[in-house]
Design a protein around this motif. Structure first.
Motif, PDB file in Angstrom:
ATOM      1  N   GLU A  81      14.591  -6.147   3.033  1.00  0.00           N
ATOM      2  CA  GLU A  81      14.871  -6.245   1.510  1.00  0.00           C
ATOM      3  C   GLU A  81      14.107  -7.173   1.128  1.00  0.00           C
ATOM      4  O   GLU A  81      13.550  -7.211  -0.191  1.00  0.00           O
ATOM      5  N   ALA A  82      13.636  -8.235   1.823  1.00  0.00           N
ATOM      6  CA  ALA A  82      12.627  -9.165   1.431  1.00  0.00           C
ATOM      7  C   ALA A  82      11.382  -8.596   1.153  1.00  0.00           C
ATOM      8  O   ALA A  82      10.490  -8.969   0.402  1.00  0.00           O
ATOM      9  N   ILE A  83      11.077  -7.584   2.034  1.00  0.00           N
ATOM     10  CA  ILE A  83       9.583  -7.205   2.113  1.00  0.00           C
ATOM     11  C   ILE A  83       9.645  -6.023   0.950  1.00  0.00           C
ATOM     12  O   ILE A  83       8.664  -6.061   0.079  1.00  0.00           O
ATOM     13  N   ALA A  84      10.821  -5.344   0.511  1.00  0.00           N
ATOM     14  CA  ALA A  84      10.918  -4.597  -0.667  1.00  0.00           C
ATOM     15  C   ALA A  84      10.809  -5.388  -1.903  1.00  0.00           C
ATOM     16  O   ALA A  84      10.086  -4.964  -2.829  1.00  0.00           O
ATOM     17  N   SER A  85      11.387  -6.658  -1.866  1.00  0.00           N
ATOM     18  CA  SER A  85      11.426  -7.583  -3.193  1.00  0.00           C
ATOM     19  C   SER A  85       9.910  -8.024  -3.265  1.00  0.00           C
ATOM     20  O   SER A  85       9.520  -7.965  -4.323  1.00  0.00           O
ATOM     21  N   LEU A  86       9.453  -8.482  -2.162  1.00  0.00           N
ATOM     22  CA  LEU A  86       7.985  -8.800  -2.469  1.00  0.00           C
ATOM     23  C   LEU A  86       6.987  -7.602  -2.987  1.00  0.00           C
ATOM     24  O   LEU A  86       5.998  -8.000  -3.639  1.00  0.00           O
ATOM     25  N   ALA A  87       7.315  -6.430  -2.340  1.00  0.00           N
ATOM     26  CA  ALA A  87       6.106  -5.292  -2.719  1.00  0.00           C
ATOM     27  C   ALA A  87       6.558  -5.232  -4.267  1.00  0.00           C
ATOM     28  O   ALA A  87       5.507  -4.701  -4.915  1.00  0.00           O
ATOM     29  N   ARG A  88       7.590  -5.157  -4.667  1.00  0.00           N
ATOM     30  CA  ARG A  88       8.095  -4.751  -6.108  1.00  0.00           C
ATOM     31  C   ARG A  88       7.375  -6.162  -6.950  1.00  0.00           C
ATOM     32  O   ARG A  88       6.858  -5.591  -7.818  1.00  0.00           O
ATOM     33  N   LEU A  89       7.706  -7.186  -6.604  1.00  0.00           N
ATOM     34  CA  LEU A  89       7.036  -8.568  -7.280  1.00  0.00           C
ATOM     35  C   LEU A  89       5.566  -8.326  -7.298  1.00  0.00           C
ATOM     36  O   LEU A  89       4.898  -8.847  -8.428  1.00  0.00           O
ATOM     37  N   ARG A  90       4.738  -7.984  -6.289  1.00  0.00           N
ATOM     38  CA  ARG A  90       3.550  -8.101  -6.202  1.00  0.00           C
ATOM     39  C   ARG A  90       2.714  -6.904  -6.596  1.00  0.00           C
ATOM     40  O   ARG A  90       1.543  -6.829  -6.706  1.00  0.00           O
ATOM     41  N   SER A  91       3.638  -5.755  -6.766  1.00  0.00           N
ATOM     42  CA  SER A  91       3.165  -4.476  -7.241  1.00  0.00           C
ATOM     43  C   SER A  91       2.039  -3.960  -6.032  1.00  0.00           C
ATOM     44  O   SER A  91       0.881  -3.476  -6.218  1.00  0.00           O
ATOM     45  N   LYS A  92       2.473  -4.118  -4.997  1.00  0.00           N
ATOM     46  CA  LYS A  92       1.774  -3.653  -3.632  1.00  0.00           C
ATOM     47  C   LYS A  92       2.471  -2.923  -2.876  1.00  0.00           C
ATOM     48  O   LYS A  92       3.848  -2.750  -2.958  1.00  0.00           O
ATOM     49  N   SER A  93       2.069  -2.218  -1.611  1.00  0.00           N
ATOM     50  CA  SER A  93       2.841  -1.469  -0.610  1.00  0.00           C
ATOM     51  C   SER A  93       3.496  -2.659   0.148  1.00  0.00           C
ATOM     52  O   SER A  93       3.264  -3.578   0.297  1.00  0.00           O
ATOM     53  N   LYS A  94       4.438  -1.938   0.883  1.00  0.00           N
ATOM     54  CA  LYS A  94       5.132  -2.738   1.633  1.00  0.00           C
ATOM     55  C   LYS A  94       4.237  -3.699   3.090  1.00  0.00           C
ATOM     56  O   LYS A  94       4.491  -4.667   3.396  1.00  0.00           O
ATOM     57  N   ALA A  95       3.485  -2.703   3.446  1.00  0.00           N
ATOM     58  CA  ALA A  95       2.398  -2.826   4.452  1.00  0.00           C
ATOM     59  C   ALA A  95       1.685  -4.317   3.768  1.00  0.00           C
ATOM     60  O   ALA A  95       0.974  -4.986   4.661  1.00  0.00           O
ATOM     61  N   ALA A  96       1.150  -4.189   2.602  1.00  0.00           N
ATOM     62  CA  ALA A  96       0.256  -5.097   2.065  1.00  0.00           C
ATOM     63  C   ALA A  96       0.891  -6.504   2.099  1.00  0.00           C
ATOM     64  O   ALA A  96       0.194  -7.508   1.718  1.00  0.00           O
ATOM     65  N   VAL A  97       2.348  -6.718   2.091  1.00  0.00           N
ATOM     66  CA  VAL A  97       2.954  -7.792   1.810  1.00  0.00           C
ATOM     67  C   VAL A  97       3.475  -8.545   2.977  1.00  0.00           C
ATOM     68  O   VAL A  97       4.242  -9.425   2.958  1.00  0.00           O
ATOM     69  N   GLN A  98       3.328  -7.786   4.098  1.00  0.00           N
ATOM     70  CA  GLN A  98       3.965  -8.091   5.395  1.00  0.00           C
ATOM     71  C   GLN A  98       3.565  -9.602   5.799  1.00  0.00           C
ATOM     72  O   GLN A  98       4.020 -10.425   6.341  1.00  0.00           O
ATOM     73  N   LYS A  99       2.071  -9.890   5.549  1.00  0.00           N
ATOM     74  CA  LYS A  99       1.448 -11.245   5.969  1.00  0.00           C
ATOM     75  C   LYS A  99       2.148 -12.278   5.080  1.00  0.00           C
ATOM     76  O   LYS A  99       2.482 -13.363   5.636  1.00  0.00           O
TER      77      LYS A  99
END
Length: 471
Positions: free
Chosen positions: A202-220
């Motif tokens: 859920e955190a990955i999905a939240s970050l991806a939405r907030l950063r307007s990036k893919s889930k893979a891109a916000v893993q770091k």
């Protein structure tokens, strides 16, 4: 290839969350246009209230907020930032229902107390939420949203209140929390909170939405947040850790000092009694129009901060703001001294413009610095494991002082037979605030939340955020 992303979703989430403060600001400023009506014969309650009852109506919201701070912090850690903010709709509905059906001043007392509970929720949770969803480069901007949207709510009551009936005003104010609820329910939860609860997907999905990036891109970024949280949550934080752990105690001292000085320079007294101040001043502008002008200035001043705070830094804005507030409070004190003590009617007639100009300077400069920045610092300085508890205590300090200032400023005025002493006291605290900012307050501009914690703990950080961003 690195995904570029967008900051727009972070701003939209911050704006939606900040609509809660528009509703709270309108409820808080409701007293300004309504108290003069309640003091008159044939007012909304049928018979006029006393000046003592008026002071209780003005100040009881702060008492409610004092009780609400502990609840807000507890719910923030249990329910999350989003659900806790959304829950504020319930006390809003109860409060406005009491206002709508009021036939006795006691109902207004209870309503104001309940609005104070909401104030605690919004002022405790919103800085946390905005700080935790924002990238470092825009954290100051989102952190200043509380003051900006609070000013919007205050202006709303100032503009509408003098020109509509008691009934129409409460209806228009009661609509605001409903609008907030509808808008914010579609926004993501704080990724910091989700990761602290072990809800990584859920955190990955939240970050991806907030950063307007893919889930893979916000893993770091998620990994970096997790490291920060793991370090913060090595030990289960208790209230006592705010006083026993060096870094927590320093954060608490800084935030409580800033929030206390914010109140001691007089903002609550000015906003609650602004109609009465202009009636007493007897200036060229009517007591109905003057608060609207001041409210517009408050909003415009608050709009400046999000655009400049991450460039100029927190301290420079606080110093500029403190100097402006100092000049205006001294000028207002001088005006009322000449009017109430010296009875210099000829001089007063020549400077009848002074109260309006001084209050505009006060609100404009306050709104740029001392209004938004203490709240932004509250969201930045506490570690994740202690943030809810630290924020609750800080808001407790703020509302406790707000109650004292609003309730007893009337008594102080009566003791000295005038308002001049009150404004000069505010000016004295401005001087203290300027010196505190220059000599003691650390700058948080351009630093990650971990870097801020390291600095408070006396550890030199090896990461240069601004340089890293440029690469």
């Amino acid at each position: 290839m690195t995904e570029k992303g967008s900051k727009l979703p972070q701003f939209l989430a911050g704006i939606a969350a900040s609509l809660s403060v528009v509703a709270a600001g309108a409820a808080g400023a409701w007293t300004s246009p309504v108290l003069p009506q309640l003091l008159k014969d044939g007012g909304p309650l049928g018979s006029p209230i006393s000046s003592e009852q008026s002071s209780w109506i003005g100040s009881l919201a702060s008492i409610g907020a004092i009780f609400g701070t502990s609840v807000a912090g507890y719910l923030a850690d249990r329910w999350g930032r989003k659900r806790t903010l959304l829950s504020s709709l319930v006390p809003f509905i109860i409060g406005w229902t009491l206002v709508a059906t009021a036939h006795h001043v006691a109902q207004l007392y209870v309503a104001r107390f309940i609005f104070g509970l909401n104030l605690a929720i919004t002022f405790t949770i919103l800085p946390m939420y905005c700080c935790e969803i924002a990238e470092t480069s825009i954290r100051g901007a989102l952190g200043s949203f509380l003051a900006l949207f609070n000013a919007t709510g205050i202006l709303y009551s100032y503009i509408v209140g003098p020109f509509v009936s008691y009934v129409v005003l409460w209806i228009l104010c009661a609509i605001l929390p409903v609008i907030f609820f509808v808008c914010f329910m579609m926004m993501p939860e704080s990724p910091y909170f989700l990761l602290s609860q072990g809800r990584r997907e859920e955190a990955i999905a939240s970050l991806a939405r907030l950063r307007s990036k893919s889930k893979a891109a916000v893993q770091k970024e998620a990994d970096e947040i997790q490291v920060t949280l793991d370090e913060a949550f090595k030990n289960q934080a208790r209230i006592s850790d705010l006083f026993r752990v060096k870094v927590n105690l320093k954060a608490l001292i800084y935030t409580c000092s800033m929030i206390s000085l914010q109140q001691l320079i007089g903002i609550s007294v000015v906003l609650v009694y602004i109609h009465n101040i202009f009636i007493a001043a007897g200036g060229l502008v009517s007591s109905e129009i003057a608060p609207i002008v001041v409210g517009v200035v408050h909003l415009l001043g608050s709009m400046v901060t999000p655009f400049v705070v991450d460039r100029s830094g927190r301290k420079s804005l606080l110093i500029f703001s403190g100097i402006g507030v100092l000049i205006s409070t001294c000028a207002l004190g001088l005006y009322f001294y000449l009017k109430e003590v010296q009875h210099a009617d000829d001089v007063i007639e020549q400077i009848s413009w002074l109260p309006m100009v001084a209050l505009i300077v006060y609100i404009a400069t306050y709104s740029v610095g001392w209004g938004p920045i203490p709240w932004a610092l509250m969201g930045e300085m506490f570690a994740s494991n202690i943030k809810a508890k630290g924020s609750s205590i800080t808001v407790f300090f703020s509302e406790g002082l707000s109650f004292i200032m609003i309730k007893f400023s009337v008594n102080l005025e009566e003791a000295f037979n005038g308002k001049y002493v009150i404004f000069w006291i505010f000016g004295g605290f401005c001087i203290i605030g300027i010196f505190f900012t220059v000599m003691l307050l650390p700058e948080t501009k351009g630093k990650t939340l971990k870097q801020i914690q390291d600095e408070l703990n006396g550890v030199t950080s090896t990461i240069n955020v601004e340089n890293r961003t440029k690469k």
